[in-house]
Design a protein around this motif. Sequence first.
Motif, short mmCIF file in Angstrom:
data_model
loop_
_atom_site.label_atom_id
_atom_site.label_comp_id
_atom_site.label_asym_id
_atom_site.label_seq_id
_atom_site.Cartn_x
_atom_site.Cartn_y
_atom_site.Cartn_z
N LEU A 14 0.84 -1.19 0.00
CA LEU A 14 0.00 0.00 0.00
C LEU A 14 0.87 1.25 0.00
CD1 LEU A 14 -2.84 1.34 0.41
CD2 LEU A 14 -2.38 1.20 2.86
N ASN A 15 0.51 2.20 -0.81
CA ASN A 15 1.19 3.50 -0.80
C ASN A 15 0.79 4.21 0.50
OD1 ASN A 15 2.09 6.10 -1.14
ND2 ASN A 15 1.35 6.29 -3.23
N ALA A 16 1.70 4.31 1.44
CA ALA A 16 1.41 4.89 2.75
C ALA A 16 1.01 6.36 2.65
CB ALA A 16 2.60 4.73 3.67
N GLU A 17 1.35 7.01 1.54
CA GLU A 17 0.99 8.42 1.35
C GLU A 17 -0.53 8.58 1.24
OE1 GLU A 17 3.24 10.92 1.19
OE2 GLU A 17 5.02 9.66 1.20
N LEU A 18 -1.24 7.51 0.91
CA LEU A 18 -2.69 7.58 0.70
C LEU A 18 -3.51 7.33 1.96
CD1 LEU A 18 -2.97 5.72 -2.73
CD2 LEU A 18 -2.91 8.19 -2.30
N ILE A 19 -2.86 7.00 3.07
CA ILE A 19 -3.60 6.69 4.30
C ILE A 19 -4.17 7.98 4.90
CG2 ILE A 19 -3.48 5.81 6.66
CD1 ILE A 19 -1.31 3.88 5.69
N ARG A 20 -5.48 7.99 5.07
CA ARG A 20 -6.13 9.13 5.72
C ARG A 20 -6.27 8.86 7.21
NH1 ARG A 20 -11.84 11.94 4.13
NH2 ARG A 20 -11.63 13.66 5.58
N TYR A 21 -6.82 7.69 7.56
CA TYR A 21 -6.84 7.27 8.96
C TYR A 21 -7.01 5.78 9.09
CZ TYR A 21 -11.94 7.95 8.36
OH TYR A 21 -13.23 7.93 7.90
N VAL A 22 -6.69 5.26 10.29
CA VAL A 22 -6.74 3.83 10.59
C VAL A 22 -7.64 3.64 11.79
CG1 VAL A 22 -5.36 1.79 11.16
CG2 VAL A 22 -4.36 3.61 9.76
N GLU A 23 -8.54 2.62 11.70
CA GLU A 23 -9.48 2.35 12.79
C GLU A 23 -9.42 0.87 13.19
OE1 GLU A 23 -13.51 4.41 12.04
OE2 GLU A 23 -12.67 3.98 10.05
N ARG A 24 -9.76 0.61 14.42
CA ARG A 24 -9.87 -0.76 14.93
C ARG A 24 -11.32 -0.98 15.33
NH1 ARG A 24 -5.77 -1.42 19.07
NH2 ARG A 24 -6.97 0.18 20.10
N ARG A 25 -12.01 -1.97 14.67
CA ARG A 25 -13.44 -2.16 14.98
C ARG A 25 -13.96 -3.57 14.81
NH1 ARG A 25 -16.33 0.61 9.86
NH2 ARG A 25 -14.80 2.15 9.42
N PRO A 26 -13.60 -4.65 15.26
CA PRO A 26 -12.32 -5.01 15.83
C PRO A 26 -11.26 -5.26 14.77
CG PRO A 26 -13.69 -6.94 15.89
CD PRO A 26 -14.53 -5.80 15.34
N ASP A 27 -11.66 -5.52 13.51
CA ASP A 27 -10.64 -5.63 12.45
C ASP A 27 -10.05 -4.24 12.20
OD1 ASP A 27 -11.04 -8.39 12.00
OD2 ASP A 27 -12.73 -7.97 10.68
N THR A 28 -8.91 -4.21 11.55
CA THR A 28 -8.25 -2.94 11.25
C THR A 28 -8.71 -2.44 9.89
OG1 THR A 28 -6.34 -3.65 12.55
CG2 THR A 28 -6.03 -1.78 11.05
N ILE A 30 -8.45 0.61 7.08
CA ILE A 30 -7.65 1.74 6.62
C ILE A 30 -8.49 2.51 5.63
CG2 ILE A 30 -5.55 2.45 5.42
CD1 ILE A 30 -4.32 -0.26 6.26
N THR A 31 -8.69 3.80 5.88
CA THR A 31 -9.41 4.65 4.95
C THR A 31 -8.37 5.48 4.20
OG1 THR A 31 -11.32 4.77 6.42
CG2 THR A 31 -11.17 6.44 4.70
N LEU A 32 -8.49 5.45 2.88
CA LEU A 32 -7.53 6.16 2.04
C LEU A 32 -8.05 7.56 1.69
CD1 LEU A 32 -6.66 3.24 -0.40
CD2 LEU A 32 -5.59 3.83 1.78
N THR A 33 -7.18 8.39 1.22
CA THR A 33 -7.56 9.74 0.82
C THR A 33 -8.56 9.72 -0.33
OG1 THR A 33 -5.65 9.88 -0.66
CG2 THR A 33 -5.39 10.78 1.56
N THR A 34 -8.64 8.61 -1.04
CA THR A 34 -9.58 8.44 -2.15
C THR A 34 -10.98 8.09 -1.65
OG1 THR A 34 -9.07 6.09 -2.36
CG2 THR A 34 -7.76 7.64 -3.70
N GLY A 35 -11.10 7.75 -0.35
CA GLY A 35 -12.37 7.32 0.21
C GLY A 35 -12.50 5.80 0.28
N ASP A 36 -11.61 5.07 -0.40
CA ASP A 36 -11.63 3.61 -0.36
C ASP A 36 -11.26 3.14 1.04
OD1 ASP A 36 -12.23 3.47 -3.07
OD2 ASP A 36 -10.13 3.29 -3.65
N LYS A 37 -11.82 1.98 1.43
CA LYS A 37 -11.51 1.37 2.72
C LYS A 37 -10.91 0.00 2.47
CE LYS A 37 -15.18 3.68 5.27
NZ LYS A 37 -14.55 4.45 6.30
N ILE A 38 -9.88 -0.33 3.24
CA ILE A 38 -9.22 -1.63 3.14
C ILE A 38 -9.20 -2.24 4.54
CG2 ILE A 38 -7.08 -2.81 2.56
CD1 ILE A 38 -6.38 -0.41 0.77
N VAL A 39 -9.51 -3.53 4.62
CA VAL A 39 -9.46 -4.25 5.89
C VAL A 39 -8.22 -5.13 5.87
CG1 VAL A 39 -10.70 -5.76 7.49
CG2 VAL A 39 -11.98 -4.28 5.93
N VAL A 40 -7.41 -5.04 6.91
CA VAL A 40 -6.17 -5.81 6.97
C VAL A 40 -6.08 -6.61 8.26
CG1 VAL A 40 -4.92 -4.17 5.50
CG2 VAL A 40 -4.86 -3.88 7.98
#
Length: 69
Positions: A14-28, A30-40
């Motif tokens: 993942l291009n770390a420059e695109l990370i807007r914020y990271v949440e734990r709910r309980p999975d992690t 990642i919301t990107l600056t593009t609005g896309d969400k990725i679960v890791v």
Amino acid sequence: MIKLTRLDGEAFVLNAELIRYVERRPDTFITLTTGDKIVVSESMDDVVERAVDYQQKKHFMPMPQRQTP
């Protein structure tokens, strides 16, 4: 760029420059600056640590030397 793992075990980079914020709910999530969400599968703290490490290394990289004719 940081290496992460999707919940199905597939590794990706993942291009770390695109990370807007990271949440734990309980999975992690990642919301990107593009609005896309990725679960890791990595923890929120692990994602943040990798992103910070990437930023620090990026600023310490020496500039390529120019060749003079």
